[in-house]
Motif scaffolding. Structure first.
Motif, short mmCIF file in Angstrom:
data_model
loop_
_atom_site.label_atom_id
_atom_site.label_comp_id
_atom_site.label_asym_id
_atom_site.label_seq_id
_atom_site.Cartn_x
_atom_site.Cartn_y
_atom_site.Cartn_z
N LEU A 213 0.78 -1.17 -0.01
CA LEU A 213 0.01 -0.01 0.10
C LEU A 213 0.79 1.34 0.08
CD1 LEU A 213 -2.26 -2.17 0.78
CD2 LEU A 213 -3.17 -0.59 2.29
N LYS A 214 2.11 0.98 -0.08
CA LYS A 214 3.19 2.31 0.15
C LYS A 214 2.92 3.22 -1.20
CE LYS A 214 6.77 0.52 3.06
NZ LYS A 214 6.47 -0.99 3.25
N LEU A 215 3.47 4.41 -0.99
CA LEU A 215 3.08 5.52 -1.86
C LEU A 215 4.20 6.52 -1.82
CD1 LEU A 215 1.33 7.00 -4.00
CD2 LEU A 215 0.31 8.24 -2.00
N GLY A 216 4.83 6.65 -2.77
CA GLY A 216 5.98 7.86 -2.82
C GLY A 216 5.25 9.20 -3.29
N LEU A 217 5.20 10.22 -2.43
CA LEU A 217 4.69 11.40 -2.62
C LEU A 217 5.40 12.55 -2.19
CD1 LEU A 217 1.82 12.08 -4.03
CD2 LEU A 217 1.06 12.23 -1.67
N PHE A 218 6.05 13.44 -3.02
CA PHE A 218 6.71 14.86 -2.70
C PHE A 218 7.99 14.28 -1.91
CE2 PHE A 218 2.29 16.42 -3.16
CZ PHE A 218 2.71 17.13 -4.18
#
Length: 374
Positions: A67-72
């Protein structure tokens, strides 16, 4: 047969809301739960989710899910964060500090509101290194807007969220009925009372004349004269990413790109600003198309369950923001309540993903949903 434990925290959104209603007085409860006008937008936000059906896939190995998400530049544990919500002290005495601690304990990004009762520095302190963004209500006094942004960067916030849909407060019938605006009793203005630029505009310090400070706040809070050209000025205050919240029109999404925004949050303020406005979920696909993956598009307004998160991501949102559910959790059980609400939502979303045949967020796409009336 065992009777349910009366002290057990709820699992259903509706039960959290019901218990919050029992705990809170009319003024605070209806300030949070209510919308503008006849609340058509509040209702449309929910109905929009029912217009899409998930189309599950089977016989896919979904044992391990990511569920991981890379954001900024941050790696987040999931595509879910806590929306900026002001005046949380009317819900619970620990207000924003309780919500921020709950978020930090889960690694869920917390977006601190300009309209917090506790200052952005106090919130940052209880969060340590956990991910946090700062939401700016752009003051009509430029020195205050500049000061807020500089303070946020100094305190360790890693993005600035500019709310565009509230240059002034909307016609909110429940608040008018209750004669209730918490700011007028000094709640939700912690960032202003601690701000050197705000204090410089006062005849005497707020400690000596609290009503004078409140009246000054009413004059500087909103800024109805802003235009796209003003974004360039904001960009000179900070090197942090600037995310524009409250965009519903695809042409505004294109202008956001043109004027250098780093991200967009599709939102109608949970139905609290323009009554009869388009549902945020209905606005999402056209904005995703208009931005053409050039900047992350996030979404809020109306998310109550894991299936809602799934549908928003399938329609192109990179992440979603959770608002009222967290406030009902805060009312019922403080920090523990917020954590429980978020844990419930994340568990529900994780199960929805798995049972729909998705192992990874990039598999939650337009091919996984169909219009309900098809």
């Amino acid at each position: 047969m065992h009777s349910p434990d009366p002290n057990r925290l709820p699992t259903q959104f509706e039960e959290w809301q019901k218990q919050a209603r029992e705990i809170l007085e009319d003024g605070p409860y209806e300030y949070v739960a209510g919308g503008s006008g006849g609340e058509d937008t509040v209702q449309s936000n929910r109905e929009a989710f029912k217009r899409w059906n998930i189309l599950p896939r089977v016989f896919r190995n979904v044992e391990d899910r990511n569920l991981k998400l890379g954001l900024f530049g941050d790696m987040l544990p999931s595509p879910v964060m806590i929306a900026p919500i002001g005046v949380q002290s009317i819900i619970h005495k620990e207000g924003e500090l309780a919500t921020a601690r709950a978020a930090a304990s889960m690694g869920v990004p917390y977006i601190a509101s300009s309209a917090s009762t506790y200052s952005m520095e106090e919130i940052a302190e209880v969060m340590g290194d956990a991910p946090k963004w700062f939401q700016l209500y752009w003051s009509s006094e430029p020195s205050i807007a500049k000061s807020f942004v500089e303070r946020a960067e100094h305190a360790g916030y890693t993005a600035i969220v500019v709310t565009l849909d509230t240059p002034m407060m909307a016609w909110r019938e429940l608040d008018l009925k209750n004669v209730y605006l918490p700011f007028l009793i000094g709640e939700g203005i912690g960032n202003y009372l601690t701000d050197p630029a705000f204090r410089a505009g006062l005849r005497v310090p707020p400690e000596e004349d609290s009503m004078g400070a409140i009246m000054h706040w009413t004059r500087v809070f909103g800024h109805a004269g802003l235009t796209w050209e003003d974004l360039a000025e904001l960009k000179t205050y900070t090197s942090l990413p600037i995310i524009l919240k409250g965009i519903l029109h695809p042409e505004d999404a294109k202008l956001a790109l043109k004027y250098g925004a780093d991200g967009i949050i599709v939102s109608n303020h949970g139905g609290r600003q323009v009554d009869g406005a388009i549902a945020a979920l209905d606005a999402l696909p056209a904005i995703v198309e208009a931005t053409n993956n050039q900047v992350p598009v996030l979404m809020d307004s109306g998310i109550r369950r894991g299936a809602d998160i799934f549908k928003a991501l399938a329609l192109g949102a990179k992440a979603v923001l959770i608002g009222r559910p967290c406030m009902y959790g805060l009312a019922v059980a403080g920090e523990t309540g917020v954590r429980q609400v978020m844990n419930n939502l994340l568990a529900d979303f994780d199960l929805t993903m798995a049972l729909s045949g998705c192992r990874d967020l990039n598999e939650v796409n337009k091919g996984m949903i169909l219009p309900a009336d098809r």
